[in-house]
Enzyme design. Structure first.
Site, short mmCIF file in Angstrom:
data_model
loop_
_atom_site.label_atom_id
_atom_site.label_comp_id
_atom_site.label_asym_id
_atom_site.label_seq_id
_atom_site.Cartn_x
_atom_site.Cartn_y
_atom_site.Cartn_z
N PRO A 2 0.82 -1.21 0.00
CA PRO A 2 0.00 0.00 0.00
C PRO A 2 0.86 1.26 0.00
CG PRO A 2 -0.80 -1.58 1.62
CD PRO A 2 0.51 -2.09 1.13
N GLU A 3 0.42 2.24 -0.77
CA GLU A 3 1.10 3.54 -0.81
C GLU A 3 0.21 4.56 -0.11
OE1 GLU A 3 2.77 4.44 -4.68
OE2 GLU A 3 2.86 2.32 -5.21
N LYS A 61 3.40 6.37 4.30
CA LYS A 61 2.76 5.07 4.41
C LYS A 61 2.65 4.61 5.87
CE LYS A 61 5.36 3.81 0.26
NZ LYS A 61 6.29 2.81 -0.30
N HIS A 98 -6.75 -15.24 8.02
CA HIS A 98 -5.41 -14.82 8.43
C HIS A 98 -5.47 -13.76 9.54
CE1 HIS A 98 -3.73 -17.11 5.12
NE2 HIS A 98 -4.60 -16.55 4.31
N ARG A 121 0.57 -12.52 4.49
CA ARG A 121 2.00 -12.78 4.25
C ARG A 121 2.89 -12.47 5.46
NH1 ARG A 121 1.64 -9.86 -1.67
NH2 ARG A 121 0.39 -11.48 -2.68
N LYS A 177 21.32 14.83 -3.64
CA LYS A 177 21.59 13.44 -3.96
C LYS A 177 22.29 13.34 -5.32
CE LYS A 177 19.53 11.39 -0.45
NZ LYS A 177 20.18 10.40 0.43
N ARG A 292 11.66 -5.08 -9.05
CA ARG A 292 10.28 -4.87 -9.50
C ARG A 292 10.30 -4.45 -10.96
NH1 ARG A 292 8.67 -0.87 -4.69
NH2 ARG A 292 10.88 -0.39 -4.93
#
Length: 309
Positions: A2-3, A61, A98, A121, A177, A292
Site C-alpha cells: 500500500p502507498e 505510508k 489470516h 504474508r 543526492k 520490480r
C-alpha cells in the site's frame, strides 16, 4: 505494498470508527504480527488494554493511533506491509482466515465492536512505540494536531499531501543526492508516501524519465514532478486507492479502483495515451527496477543518453 492513498483510505476509516473509543481487551493470535513490540506479546496485550484511541494519524505510508491512558505518551503503530488489513467487524462475525490480532472496543451504538489486524504474508505488524516531538514543531501528519510522532516514524519525511511541507524542499533534497530520480522519490527520507506504482504515474505525467540524475534536475522540472505527485495522489485517493487483488481493502473490506485510471504502470506494450493523442506512435515499455518493474514511454519520457538502450 500500500502507498499513501491506500493508507489514507484506511486512516479515514479508522478515524470514523475507532477514534475516541477505548480498547477493552487485546488478543494476539499470531506472535509474529507483534514481533516489533520488543517487550513481547503479554506486554503488548496488557499495555494496550484500557487505552483510549485519541487520534489516527498517517505520515506517508506510516499509520499510527495516538494512545491515552498510559504513564508516558505512546502510539500504536500499524504497519500494513504487503498484505496487512485493518478491518472493523462485529464480534460475532466469523474470524478471517489470516486474523492475527483482535482489539475489542468500547461499545458505541451502530459501531462495530472489534478492530482486527489481518495479514496473509505476515510482513506487517503492530507495536507500541514511544513518541517524541516533531523536529519542526509542526503536527506530525494527517489526522493530528499534535507536534509529536512515534520514534519508529521519526525518520520519515513529510509526505506529498502534507500541508506543512514546502514543495521547494523537494528540489533541495533531490539536488543533494546523486542518484536516479525514481530511486530518490521512493526514498521515504526525501519525500514519503510514494511507492512504485505512483512513482511511475507521476513521472509519466511530468514527462520525466526515472533514470534522470537528481544532480542535473532543474527547479521547473521538480515543480512539474511535485505537481504530478500531488495530482496523482489526490486522484487515487478519490478513487479509494489502487487494488490489483483482494489483499488491499479499506476498513470495511472494499477495494479501490484507481487501477482503471493508470497511464503507465502495468501497461507494457500498450499505446502511450499522451503520444496517441498527439498522433505519435509509442508503446509503454517495462524495465526491471530494484526487483520490480518500471513502466514509461520511450518518446515523451526520454532517457538520459548514457542510459539509452
Amino acid at each position: 505494498m500500500p502507498e499513501l492513498p491506500e493508507v489514507e483510505v484506511v486512516r479515514e476509516g479508522l478515524d470514523k470508527w475507532v477514534r475516541t473509543r477505548t480498547v477493552k481487551t487485546v488478543q494476539v493470535l499470531d506472535p509474529r504480527s507483534v514481533r516489533r513490540h520488543t517487550d513481547g506479546v503479554d506486554d503488548f496485550e496488557q499495555t494496550l488494554s484500557g487505552c483510549s484511541i485519541a487520534s489516527v494519524v498517517r505520515r506517508g505510508k506510516f499509520l499510527w493511533m495516538d494512545l491515552e491512558g498510559l504513564p508516558t505518551p505512546a502510539a500504536l503503530v500499524a504497519h500494513l506491509g504487503m498484505s496487512g488489513q485493518l478491518l472493523v467487524e462485529e464480534p460475532d462475525a466469523p474470524d478471517e482466515k489470516h486474523l492475527k490480532v483482535r482489539l475489542s472496543l468500547s461499545n458505541r451504538s451502530g459501531y462495530p465492536g472489534e478492530l482486527r489486524f489481518v495479514d496473509q504474508r505476515i510482513f506487517g505488524g503492530m507495536f507500541i512505540s514511544p513518541v517524541m516531538a516533531t523536529p519542526d514543531g509542526l503536527p506530525a501528519g494527517a489526522g493530528s494536531l499534535q507536534a509529536s510522532i512515534p520514534l519508529a516514524a521519526a525518520h520519515i519525511a513529510r509526505d506529498v499531501m502534507d500541508p506543512h511541507r514546502n514543495p521547494d524542499d523537494l528540489y533541495v533534497a533531490l539536488r543533494k543526492k546523486n542518484t536516479e530520480l525514481k530511486r530518490a522519490i521512493l526514498d521515504q527520507g526525501i519525500i514519503s508516501g510514494v511507492g512504485n506504482i505512483y512513482a511511475d504515474e507521476a513521472l509519466w505525467q511530468a514527462c520525466l524519465s526515472g533514470l534522470r540524475s537528481t544532480a542535473t534536475i532543474r527547479r521547473p522540472e521538480v515543480q512539474r514532478l511535485n505537481d504530478a505527485l500531488v495530482d496523482v495522489m489526490m486522484r487515487a485517493l478519490a478513487a479509494g486507492g489502487t487494488s490489483f487483488d483482494s489483499l488491499y481493502v479499506n476498513v470495511n473490506g472494499a477495494s479501490g479502483y484507481f487501477a482503471r485510471s493508470l497511464n503507465a504502470y502495468g501497461r507494457e506494450g500498450k499505446a502511450c495515451l499522451r503520444c496517441e493523442e498527439k498522433g505519435r506512435e509509442s508503446l509503454i515499455r517495462r524495465d526491471p527496477f530494484m526487483g520490480r518493474s518500471s513502466y514509461s514511454c520511450p518518446v515523451c519520457q526520454p532517457r538520459p543518453r548514457r542510459t539509452r538502450s
